[in-house]
Scaffold this motif. Structure first.
Motif, short mmCIF file in Angstrom:
data_model
loop_
_atom_site.label_atom_id
_atom_site.label_comp_id
_atom_site.label_asym_id
_atom_site.label_seq_id
_atom_site.Cartn_x
_atom_site.Cartn_y
_atom_site.Cartn_z
N ASN A 200 39.88 -13.26 -59.47
CA ASN A 200 40.39 -13.73 -58.18
C ASN A 200 40.80 -15.21 -58.20
O ASN A 200 40.67 -15.92 -57.19
CB ASN A 200 39.31 -13.50 -57.10
CG ASN A 200 39.89 -13.11 -55.76
OD1 ASN A 200 41.05 -12.73 -55.66
ND2 ASN A 200 39.08 -13.20 -54.72
N LYS B 101 35.84 -10.70 -57.51
CA LYS B 101 35.77 -9.48 -56.70
C LYS B 101 34.70 -8.52 -57.21
O LYS B 101 34.31 -7.58 -56.51
CB LYS B 101 37.12 -8.76 -56.71
CG LYS B 101 38.25 -9.53 -56.05
CD LYS B 101 39.55 -8.76 -56.17
CE LYS B 101 40.72 -9.50 -55.55
NZ LYS B 101 42.00 -8.76 -55.73
N TYR C 171 38.23 -11.52 -49.90
CA TYR C 171 39.49 -10.97 -49.41
C TYR C 171 39.98 -11.68 -48.15
O TYR C 171 41.00 -11.30 -47.59
CB TYR C 171 39.32 -9.46 -49.12
CG TYR C 171 38.92 -8.66 -50.33
CD1 TYR C 171 39.86 -8.22 -51.25
CD2 TYR C 171 37.57 -8.37 -50.57
CE1 TYR C 171 39.49 -7.49 -52.36
CE2 TYR C 171 37.19 -7.65 -51.69
CZ TYR C 171 38.15 -7.21 -52.58
OH TYR C 171 37.77 -6.49 -53.70
#
Length: 356
Positions: A212, A270, A310
């Motif tokens: 990420n 993640k 997210y």
């Protein structure tokens, strides 16, 4: 000489992932070897090594050419094991051999099941990714079914193993890896990289999709922070931003000081099977901003600023407010005691010793 040594218990440890670059599994394996030698005695421990490591160890070892994640070698390794004298095989990863020798005890360690849980882990090409998952499924499923006991490094990994393979595993956390700084000083290291104490965030690791990194960099550029973002590790893309500094691979002698002088360590992943860099940072007194995904949420929120990996606003807020996040040093010191390798390796070896 303890009772186990008098009985002559012979233990094989699979050290085929030991490396000079000190990867996470390599460090884990070294700690298991130390714990096994302390528990059973040096004469009762033999470590299986690939040829390149033979001249770099000081414990009993045997050499093999069979690599752990080669499917052909996976079949051949059984013949190699049949020639050895042992009672117990400890594999600090999830690939032992296709066949199991009867009346021998096998223990395997699962650090994560990233290969099948992270989208596009092998490739964005669906066929290639499916082939990669299928290939590893053969290795991992067979290895774990051969094992008399399975160790998972977190509750999350244990749940993943149960869901994927319908197999139970025992949870033993990983310990803190001590990063040695040698003779360099804080000031020398910061000067070397043009950094100022507590005026930069640091990320340590490779750039893979599940890490990420792009998300983290985008959030950083949208934040109001006056700090730099330092990326340590290989294969990072160029973000063409003067406030994002890419240092590449960093030796431990410098890494310890870069950790210790950062405003915070950032871990935007993640998915992780455990999250060892978080402990490395905390042990050096560095604040941590971490994703709350998977096993990472198992760490204590008293010492970590968690965010949703997210949700951009969640991480942007962390960048902007980290200076207001405080940690009780006494409580942190007490918390980190549970991640002492001397304690953990003894627990793991004791567990392996009691397998029937």
């Amino acid at each position: 000489m303890n009772q186990l040594q008098m009985k002559g218990k012979n233990v094989l440890i699979d050290g085929r992932l030991l490396s000079l670059s000190n990867t996470g599994i390599s460090r884990y394996t070294n700690e298991i070897i130390k714990g096994a030698i302390d528990f059973w005695g040096k004469d009762n421990i033999t470590v299986i090594l690939l040829p390149e490591m033979i001249n770099h160890v000081d414990f009993n070892h045997i050499e093999t050419k069979y690599k752990p994640f080669n499917l052909f070698h996976f079949f051949c390794f059984h013949k190699f094991l049949k020639k050895q004298t042992f009672d117990l095989l400890i594999t600090p990863f999830y690939a032992n051999s296709f066949y199991k020798i009867s009346r021998k005890k096998y223990v395997s360690v699962v650090h994560d099941l990233m290969y099948c849980l992270v989208p596009n882990f092998f490739s964005s090409n669906k066929l290639i990714n499916w082939l990669g998952i299928t290939y590893y499924d053969i290795l991992v499923r067979r290895s774990l079914k051969n094992s008399d006991a399975i160790i998972s490094v977190s509750k999350t990994t244990a749940k993943d193993v149960l869901k994927k393979f319908n197999l139970q595993s025992e949870v033993f956390k990983e310990g803190i890896n001590k990063i040695e700084a040698k003779n360099t000083s804080n000031i020398d290291t910061l000067t070397k990289y043009g950094l100022t104490e507590k005026k930069y965030f640091i990320y340590v690791g490779i750039d893979r999709p599940h890490k990420n990194i792009e998300f983290m960099c985008n959030c950083f550029t949208k934040s109001k922070s006056d700090k730099k973002l330092v990326l340590c590790g290989k294969h990072h893309k160029n973000y063409n931003n003067p406030n994002i500094i890419q240092l590449g691979y960093i030796e431990d002698s410098d890494l310890k000081h870069l950790y210790a002088n950062a405003a915070s360590f950032i871990y935007p992943s993640k998915y992780e099977g455990f999250g060892l860099p978080i402990l490395e940072a905390l042990s050096l007194g560095t604040k941590v901003i971490s994703s709350n995904a998977g096993s990472l949420s198992e760490f204590d929120s008293r010492f970590i600023y968690f965010f949703n990996p997210y949700d951009e606003s969640s991480l942007i807020k962390a960048f902007d407010s980290i200076d207001d996040f405080t940690i009780d040093d006494v409580q942190l010191h007490s918390y980190l005691k549970q991640f002492d390798w001397n304690k953990i390796s003894l627990e793991i070896i004791s567990f392996c010793n009691n397998i029937h």
